[in-house]
Design a protein around this motif. Structure first.
Motif, PDB file in Angstrom:
ATOM      1  N   THR A   1      52.075  53.473  27.930  1.00 59.49           N
ATOM      2  CA  THR A   1      52.072  53.232  26.497  1.00 59.49           C
ATOM      3  C   THR A   1      52.352  51.765  26.193  1.00 59.49           C
ATOM      4  O   THR A   1      53.172  51.126  26.858  1.00 59.49           O
ATOM      5  CB  THR A   1      53.081  54.136  25.766  1.00 59.49           C
ATOM      6  OG1 THR A   1      53.154  53.744  24.383  1.00 59.49           O
ATOM      7  CG2 THR A   1      54.468  54.074  26.387  1.00 59.49           C
TER       8      THR A   1
ATOM      9  N   THR B   1      52.884  50.963  22.857  1.00 57.49           N
ATOM     10  CA  THR B   1      53.264  51.288  21.479  1.00 57.49           C
ATOM     11  C   THR B   1      52.012  51.602  20.667  1.00 57.49           C
ATOM     12  O   THR B   1      50.981  50.948  20.836  1.00 57.49           O
ATOM     13  CB  THR B   1      54.088  50.203  20.759  1.00 57.49           C
ATOM     14  OG1 THR B   1      53.269  49.089  20.440  1.00 57.49           O
ATOM     15  CG2 THR B   1      55.280  49.774  21.594  1.00 57.49           C
ATOM     16  N   PHE B   2      52.100  52.582  19.800  1.00 61.08           N
ATOM     17  CA  PHE B   2      50.923  53.055  19.088  1.00 61.08           C
ATOM     18  C   PHE B   2      50.341  51.982  18.180  1.00 61.08           C
ATOM     19  O   PHE B   2      49.137  51.718  18.193  1.00 61.08           O
ATOM     20  CB  PHE B   2      51.269  54.306  18.269  1.00 61.08           C
ATOM     21  CG  PHE B   2      50.063  55.057  17.788  1.00 61.08           C
ATOM     22  CD1 PHE B   2      49.470  56.018  18.586  1.00 61.08           C
ATOM     23  CD2 PHE B   2      49.509  54.803  16.537  1.00 61.08           C
ATOM     24  CE1 PHE B   2      48.344  56.713  18.167  1.00 61.08           C
ATOM     25  CE2 PHE B   2      48.388  55.487  16.095  1.00 61.08           C
ATOM     26  CZ  PHE B   2      47.802  56.443  16.910  1.00 61.08           C
TER      27      PHE B   2
ATOM     28  N   LEU C   1      56.697  54.906  21.201  1.00 57.47           N
ATOM     29  CA  LEU C   1      56.141  54.972  22.553  1.00 57.47           C
ATOM     30  C   LEU C   1      55.480  56.323  22.792  1.00 57.47           C
ATOM     31  O   LEU C   1      54.387  56.405  23.377  1.00 57.47           O
ATOM     32  CB  LEU C   1      57.241  54.740  23.589  1.00 57.47           C
ATOM     33  CG  LEU C   1      57.870  53.343  23.637  1.00 57.47           C
ATOM     34  CD1 LEU C   1      59.038  53.329  24.626  1.00 57.47           C
ATOM     35  CD2 LEU C   1      56.849  52.281  24.019  1.00 57.47           C
TER      36      LEU C   1
ATOM     37  N   VAL D   1      51.724  57.375  21.585  1.00 63.70           N
ATOM     38  CA  VAL D   1      50.572  57.121  22.459  1.00 63.70           C
ATOM     39  C   VAL D   1      50.407  58.271  23.444  1.00 63.70           C
ATOM     40  O   VAL D   1      49.290  58.743  23.693  1.00 63.70           O
ATOM     41  CB  VAL D   1      50.736  55.789  23.210  1.00 63.70           C
ATOM     42  CG1 VAL D   1      49.522  55.527  24.095  1.00 63.70           C
ATOM     43  CG2 VAL D   1      50.945  54.644  22.239  1.00 63.70           C
ATOM     44  N   ASP D   2      51.509  58.745  24.003  1.00 60.88           N
ATOM     45  CA  ASP D   2      51.467  59.853  24.956  1.00 60.88           C
ATOM     46  C   ASP D   2      50.838  61.090  24.311  1.00 60.88           C
ATOM     47  O   ASP D   2      49.974  61.767  24.898  1.00 60.88           O
ATOM     48  CB  ASP D   2      52.883  60.168  25.438  1.00 60.88           C
ATOM     49  CG  ASP D   2      52.914  60.669  26.879  1.00 60.88           C
ATOM     50  OD1 ASP D   2      51.871  61.137  27.370  1.00 60.88           O
ATOM     51  OD2 ASP D   2      53.973  60.584  27.505  1.00 60.88           O
TER      52      ASP D   2
ATOM     53  N   LEU E   1      50.396  60.541  29.916  1.00 62.23           N
ATOM     54  CA  LEU E   1      50.592  59.190  30.429  1.00 62.23           C
ATOM     55  C   LEU E   1      51.536  59.208  31.625  1.00 62.23           C
ATOM     56  O   LEU E   1      52.345  60.128  31.794  1.00 62.23           O
ATOM     57  CB  LEU E   1      51.205  58.294  29.357  1.00 62.23           C
ATOM     58  CG  LEU E   1      50.415  58.001  28.088  1.00 62.23           C
ATOM     59  CD1 LEU E   1      51.239  57.102  27.168  1.00 62.23           C
ATOM     60  CD2 LEU E   1      49.072  57.355  28.401  1.00 62.23           C
TER      61      LEU E   1
ATOM     62  N   TRP F   1      55.617  51.716  30.311  1.00 60.64           N
ATOM     63  CA  TRP F   1      55.262  51.074  29.054  1.00 60.64           C
ATOM     64  C   TRP F   1      55.275  49.566  29.218  1.00 60.64           C
ATOM     65  O   TRP F   1      55.850  49.042  30.175  1.00 60.64           O
ATOM     66  CB  TRP F   1      56.203  51.510  27.923  1.00 60.64           C
ATOM     67  CG  TRP F   1      57.596  50.938  27.941  1.00 60.64           C
ATOM     68  CD1 TRP F   1      58.618  51.304  28.763  1.00 60.64           C
ATOM     69  CD2 TRP F   1      58.119  49.925  27.080  1.00 60.64           C
ATOM     70  NE1 TRP F   1      59.749  50.587  28.473  1.00 60.64           N
ATOM     71  CE2 TRP F   1      59.478  49.733  27.440  1.00 60.64           C
ATOM     72  CE3 TRP F   1      57.590  49.166  26.038  1.00 60.64           C
ATOM     73  CZ2 TRP F   1      60.290  48.804  26.801  1.00 60.64           C
ATOM     74  CZ3 TRP F   1      58.407  48.241  25.406  1.00 60.64           C
ATOM     75  CH2 TRP F   1      59.750  48.073  25.785  1.00 60.64           C
TER      76      TRP F   1
END
Length: 257
Positions: A94, A96-97, A136, A139-140, A151, A155
């Motif tokens: 990840t 971060t989104f 975080l 994203v997963d 994932l 990160w």
């Protein structure tokens, strides 16, 4: 200015496939870990095709960034791309989104952050470690929806800026931070007028060493002459000729399960 964090290097030999000209594992002298962060995605297909041609597995760090197609890199439009890479055995972490930059730590453990994308893009926000963990994990969750895969517990902080509070936040929710070696910085986001592709390629080939983590983006908006089309293939073949092999971060001594 990027803040580089050097990840410790440890000797690791990995097998590679000889069919596409890769070095036979019996003579593998060193291992380099190729990693790619999302970006404009202008070079995404080139990266995937080049890795397949050389039978190389790499590691990708994903954020939901605006792409040259006018969509975002974790939109459903990108599901086929990510799923094919996941099925081929690449590793994913990840980023971060909303590609959230750390600004500074606060004394009470909270973090001042600035998202680049999303509903609060460009605003400075104060987050708790738990809020950063949730960012975080976004994203997963999206990656699982798109690909059916989770994932890896890895990160990377956008911009490479890592603060003590940020590191603790990631560790508290089970993610190990991955930076890159100074020699592993591709320079693909630097000015092409000041740093030409041949100069950047030579620097990497001259200085990468066993165990180093290399980083580039799947497309950069700001650089006029893209790094990837001219440099990715020569980088890989140049390292292969030196006897280097490639592996994902799952095989890296610092990140192996």
């Amino acid at each position: 200015m990027l803040e580089w964090v050097l990840v410790s290097s440890t000797l690791l030999n990995a097998s590679s496939v000889t069919a596409a000209g890769n070095v036979d594992p019996k003579v593998c002298k060193a291992t380099v870990y190729l990693t790619f962060d999302t970006g404009s995605q202008s070079q995404a297909q080139l990266v995937a095709n080049t890795l397949r041609q050389h039978h190389i597995k790499a590691s990708f760090f994903l954020a939901n960034e605006k792409t040259i197609n006018g969509d975002y890199s974790l939109d459903p439009n990108w599901a086929t791309y990510w799923k094919s890479l996941a099925n081929e055995g690449h590793a994913f972490g990840t980023h971060t989104f909303d590609h959230v930059y750390a600004v500074k730590d606060l004394a009470d453990g909270r973090i001042v952050v600035k998202p680049q994308f999303g509903a609060q893009a460009g605003k400075e926000l104060i987050w708790t470690p738990q809020q950063y963990c949730e960012e975080l994990r976004r994203v997963d969750e999206r990656f699982l929806q798109l690909t059916g895969h989770k994932l890896d517990p890895l990160w990377r902080a956008p911009g490479g800026k890592l603060t003590p509070n940020l590191l603790k936040a990631g560790e508290s929710c089970g993610y190990r931070h991955v930076a890159w070696a100074p020699a592993g910085f591709s320079g693909d986001e630097l000015s092409s007028e000041k740093f030409s592709n041949p100069v950047l390629l030579k620097r990497v080939l001259d200085h990468l060493r066993d165990g180093d983590i290399f980083m580039a983006h799947l497309g950069i908006w700001s650089r006029k002459q893209a790094w990837m089309p001219e440099n990715l293939e020569p980088l890989i073949t140049g390292l292969e000729q030196k006897g280097y092999c490639f592996a994902t971060l799952r095989e890296h001594p610092a990140y192996r399960k």
